[in-house]
Design an enzyme around this catalytic site. Structure first.
Site, PDB file in Angstrom:
ATOM      1  N   ASP A  26      73.323  21.233  23.594  1.00 32.50           N
ATOM      2  CA  ASP A  26      73.332  22.073  24.794  1.00 32.50           C
ATOM      3  C   ASP A  26      74.460  23.092  24.663  1.00 32.50           C
ATOM      4  O   ASP A  26      75.597  22.733  24.358  1.00 32.50           O
ATOM      5  CB  ASP A  26      73.544  21.238  26.056  1.00 32.50           C
ATOM      6  CG  ASP A  26      73.410  22.082  27.313  1.00 32.50           C
ATOM      7  OD1 ASP A  26      72.308  22.615  27.548  1.00 32.50           O
ATOM      8  OD2 ASP A  26      74.402  22.219  28.048  1.00 32.50           O
ATOM      9  N   ASP A  56      38.624  40.991  34.079  1.00 32.71           N
ATOM     10  CA  ASP A  56      37.631  40.155  33.397  1.00 32.71           C
ATOM     11  C   ASP A  56      36.387  40.994  33.113  1.00 32.71           C
ATOM     12  O   ASP A  56      36.275  42.143  33.556  1.00 32.71           O
ATOM     13  CB  ASP A  56      37.285  38.914  34.232  1.00 32.71           C
ATOM     14  CG  ASP A  56      36.970  37.703  33.351  1.00 32.71           C
ATOM     15  OD1 ASP A  56      36.328  37.889  32.300  1.00 32.71           O
ATOM     16  OD2 ASP A  56      37.375  36.581  33.709  1.00 32.71           O
ATOM     17  N   GLY A  58      36.474  44.842  32.626  1.00 24.67           N
ATOM     18  CA  GLY A  58      36.770  45.317  31.289  1.00 24.67           C
ATOM     19  C   GLY A  58      36.818  44.181  30.297  1.00 24.67           C
ATOM     20  O   GLY A  58      36.771  43.003  30.661  1.00 24.67           O
ATOM     21  N   ASP A  59      36.903  44.526  29.033  1.00 31.22           N
ATOM     22  CA  ASP A  59      36.983  43.561  27.934  1.00 31.22           C
ATOM     23  C   ASP A  59      38.400  43.616  27.379  1.00 31.22           C
ATOM     24  O   ASP A  59      38.827  44.644  26.852  1.00 31.22           O
ATOM     25  CB  ASP A  59      35.970  43.933  26.854  1.00 31.22           C
ATOM     26  CG  ASP A  59      35.897  42.906  25.729  1.00 31.22           C
ATOM     27  OD1 ASP A  59      36.925  42.248  25.452  1.00 31.22           O
ATOM     28  OD2 ASP A  59      34.827  42.777  25.115  1.00 31.22           O
ATOM     29  N   PHE A  60      39.143  42.518  27.482  1.00 37.95           N
ATOM     30  CA  PHE A  60      40.549  42.602  27.082  1.00 37.95           C
ATOM     31  C   PHE A  60      40.735  42.731  25.569  1.00 37.95           C
ATOM     32  O   PHE A  60      41.841  42.968  25.102  1.00 37.95           O
ATOM     33  CB  PHE A  60      41.399  41.458  27.647  1.00 37.95           C
ATOM     34  CG  PHE A  60      40.915  40.058  27.429  1.00 37.95           C
ATOM     35  CD1 PHE A  60      40.540  39.592  26.176  1.00 37.95           C
ATOM     36  CD2 PHE A  60      40.867  39.158  28.487  1.00 37.95           C
ATOM     37  CE1 PHE A  60      40.126  38.293  25.973  1.00 37.95           C
ATOM     38  CE2 PHE A  60      40.460  37.836  28.296  1.00 37.95           C
ATOM     39  CZ  PHE A  60      40.083  37.407  27.029  1.00 37.95           C
ATOM     40  N   ARG A  86      44.536  29.399  30.228  1.00 34.71           N
ATOM     41  CA  ARG A  86      43.391  28.787  29.535  1.00 34.71           C
ATOM     42  C   ARG A  86      42.571  29.840  28.791  1.00 34.71           C
ATOM     43  O   ARG A  86      41.347  29.847  28.826  1.00 34.71           O
ATOM     44  CB  ARG A  86      42.508  28.006  30.514  1.00 34.71           C
ATOM     45  CG  ARG A  86      43.231  26.905  31.246  1.00 34.71           C
ATOM     46  CD  ARG A  86      42.294  26.062  32.104  1.00 34.71           C
ATOM     47  NE  ARG A  86      41.551  25.104  31.294  1.00 34.71           N
ATOM     48  CZ  ARG A  86      40.237  25.108  31.163  1.00 34.71           C
ATOM     49  NH1 ARG A  86      39.501  26.012  31.769  1.00 34.71           N
ATOM     50  NH2 ARG A  86      39.633  24.205  30.414  1.00 34.71           N
TER      51      ARG A  86
END
Length: 693
Positions: free
Chosen positions: A88, A560, A585-587, A602
């Protein structure tokens, strides 16, 4: 140099680093050490006011991290390490301990306090040696030390401060700066070990290993070791019991030998208290011998281990307390996230099998039957029926769901055995059925946390795929063609979005999981430094709405595919939040909406590495320094032994893969993101917050 002889001594040993810090991992790997990473679950909530010197706080935190991992691994990872390393690092200035900043304003406070001043960087290190006995007991031997380095900052202007803060680099570093990166420009001089400031005092550590492995030639030597010379003074090998740790000791300058614990003894005046080791002013620890057996009750393990690692978090002041009773504790074998395994076949291999061993195997063999019983009862609306009309008998339920009385009775009794229903016997009457609390919470179609959508997805999509698991394992590919009669190049376009019915079912599944997990993910971190967020692949917006509930200052865009966005109205809450908007849209192909924070929940586990890198590159390009990326997945344990949910999911043989927190951290680092925080939630998904540098 002592390192090479030490490495040869470690050959064949299981060495574990109880830290997810990429910097400590890099320092030790560059030194040639071979080890596994198992991040500690110890909650760093020690009361700093209980410690008279800053280094005591760092050493105690390092010790608790290492002990938590050392004690967890035999029961949750099913293996005992030989050596566990905990560390630490803290920064101190003007009597204040500075850890990692929680947001940009906290980083500004820290860096302003360091401007133009000399400060100290302390790293506490704990080395736990694990000695496994023939009777399945484990003894833990502890060596503690710390290193101090002096660092002087230049006078920093407001512009320089904020330029550095906005780079995002301060967010995961003690004191709010990284000397090995951009933060090095803030430093005028360093007196002492440079790597100690980075996060790990390698030189001091190697000298300690030299003492342990090259100057103690037998196990009896190691067990009796009391004071051994190291960097600037004596350090102590301590053997620990399964007791709550002593509270922080008072400062002492006089070294003495480690003591065997006696329940009736107490510290003498002016003698060093337990668990204290200094860098230049050193005194040894004195704790009793720890023995753990691997059989027994789950409750004992939970109570003792959490009492052990968290007792210092309580604001009590029993620092003078001593004389705790040494016990031999009986504990169960467990998987990495707490599932009890009743294996105990070593002592009677040729005799009668133990009942709990048989039960465990049968549970695994019958698991598919239990799943199908749940799916069938859910599909036939049994739980909804008994919620609206509790107390029906089997014949009445059969009439309502249009099924045979015999079949319905068998299904209801099976659900009772699984804890999904409860039955009430009436005198000279047939049993009457009603939902349990578990069913009411998760299995009703209109429950706020209903998993009905995901259950339908498992029944209609996942079940058929797993019916061809043998072929999937042989081929290493998903079995969509065998399960559904057609090939699938794109799992989403070809499988989930090829018809309105299937698309709604998949969206309903994702919606139900997001409703259950959303709050835990949304509240995992302080996001007050972000004003706009974009949930990539956010589907119905269920996760987005949880984020706006948790963070009133946050506006959120769900991004999405057009086929998803056009149907998202089916899932919107009754009272819409105008801070949540939807963009189609398409990422992988389209420009991403601008935001301070990007959310990937996810998503990455579904895609092959090539597409993962494309997506992360697009996010990195859209981010300015200081922007955030919140990743939420099931994080594998570092040894890939759990959790089973993730590893069983991987058997679907999708193009993607499951990863550990460290693997995700390194993946994101390759795209310019540093990991600020990792949170293992008590929910279905874990979370990681990263900052763009």
């Amino acid at each position: 140099m002592v390192l090479n002889p030490v490495i040869s001594k470690l050959a064949g040993k299981l060495v574990v680093l109880a830290s997810a810090s990429p910097r400590r991992l890099e320092i030790l790997r560059n030194a040639g050490l071979r080890f596994e990473v198992v991040p500690s679950w110890f909650k760093e909530t020690l009361d700093k006011g209980l410690f008279k010197a800053p280094h005591e706080y760092a050493v105690e935190t390092a010790k608790q991290k290492a002990l938590e991992v050392a004690r967890r691994m035999p029961f949750k990872h099913l293996k005992t390490p030989d050596i566990v390393i905990g560390a630490d690092t803290i920064v101190t200035v003007d009597g204040m301990i500075l850890e990692k900043p929680v947001d940009k304003h906290d980083a500004y406070r820290m860096l302003s306090s360091l401007s133009g001043k000399e400060h100290s960087v302390f790293t506490g290190v704990a080395i736990v040696l694990c000695h496994e006995k023939e009777n399945e007991e484990v003894d833990y031997q502890l060596i503690e030390f710390y290193e101090e380095t002096k660092v002087k900052f230049a006078d920093l202007s407001e512009n320089m401060l904020w330029e550095y803060i906005n780079s995002g680099e301060p967010m995961d570093k003690a004191g709010g700066y990284g000397i090995q990166s951009l933060g090095g420009m803030l430093v005028e001089y360093v007196h002492g070990d440079f790597l100690n400031v980075v996060g790990f005092p390698l030189n001091h550590f190697c000298k300690q290993l030299d003492v342990i492995y090259n100057r103690c030639t037998s196990s009896s030597d190691q067990e009796s070791l009391s004071v051994s010379l190291s960097h600037n003074g004596p350090h102590t090998a301590t053997t620990l019991t399964d007791n709550p740790p002593d509270l922080p000791p008072r400062s002492s300058h006089s070294p003495s030998s480690s003591a065997t614990h006696n329940p009736s003894s107490s510290p003498r005046a002016n003698s060093p208290s337990a668990n204290q080791t200094h860098h230049a002013q050193n005194s040894p620890s004195a704790s009793p011998a720890h023995k753990v057996k691997r059989n027994g009750s789950e409750s004992e393990m939970g109570e003792r281990s959490w009492m052990l690692v968290n007792s210092l978090s309580k604001h009590t002041d029993d620092r003078e307390a001593d004389g705790r009773v040494t016990e031999s504790t009986t504990l169960p074998l467990m998987t990495s996230r707490g599932q009890v395994i009743g294996f105990n076949v070593t002592d009677q291999e040729d005799g009668e099998p133990k009942k709990k061993d048989l039960q465990r195997i049968i549970e695994l063999m019958d698991g598919f039957k239990a799943s199908k019983a749940l799916f069938t009862a859910s599909k036939m609306c049994v739980f909804d029926l008994l919620q609206s009309r509790p107390g029906l008998d089997a014949a009445q339920v059969a009439q309502e769901i249009k099924a045979s009385v015999k079949g319905t009775e068998c299904l209801l009794e099976a659900c009772v055995s699984l804890g999904l229903l409860k039955s009430k016997e009436r005198t000279r009457q047939k049993p009457e059925y009603e939902n349990t609390d578990l069913s009411t919470r998760f299995l009703l179609s209109d429950a706020p946390l209903s998993l009905q959508g995901y259950i339908q997805h498992c029944d209609r999509t996942v079940w058929p795929l797993f019916s061809h698991l043998e072929s999937a394992v042989q081929d290493g590919t998903n079995q969509h063609e065998k399960a559904f009669g057609k090939k699938s190049k794109d799992v989403f376009q070809d499988t989930y979005y090829n018809s309105r019915e299937v698309k709604l079912r998949f969206m309903n599944a994702m919606h139900s999981i997001a409703k259950v997990t959303g709050k835990a993910v949304a509240t995992a971190f302080d996001l007050s430094g972000f004003k706009t967020a974009c949930d990539l692949g956010g589907c119905t917006g269920a996760m987005a709405y949880e984020f706006t509930k948790a963070h009133p200052e946050l506006s959120l865009t769900v991004f999405d595919l057009p086929a998803v966005v056009e149907m998202s109205d089916h899932f919107h809450p009754l009272y819409k939040d105008n801070r949540v908007s939807f963009v189609a849209g398409d990422f992988f192909k389209d420009e991403l909406p601008k935001a301070d924070l990007y959310i990937l929940a996810r998503i990455l586990h579904d895609w092959p590495d090539e597409k993962v890198h494309i997506l992360l590159s697009k996010i990195a390009d859209a981010c300015t320094p200081g922007c955030g990326l919140l990743l939420s997945e099931i994080f594998l344990d570092e040894d890939r032994r759990g959790p089973s949910r993730a590893l069983l999911q991987a058997l679907s043989m999708s193009e993607g893969k499951q990863r550990s927190a460290t693997e995700y951290s390194l993946l994101l680092k390759s795209h310019g993101f540093i990991t600020a925080h990792v949170r293992h939630t008590d929910n279905l998904l874990d979370a990681m917050l990263c900052i763009k540098v």
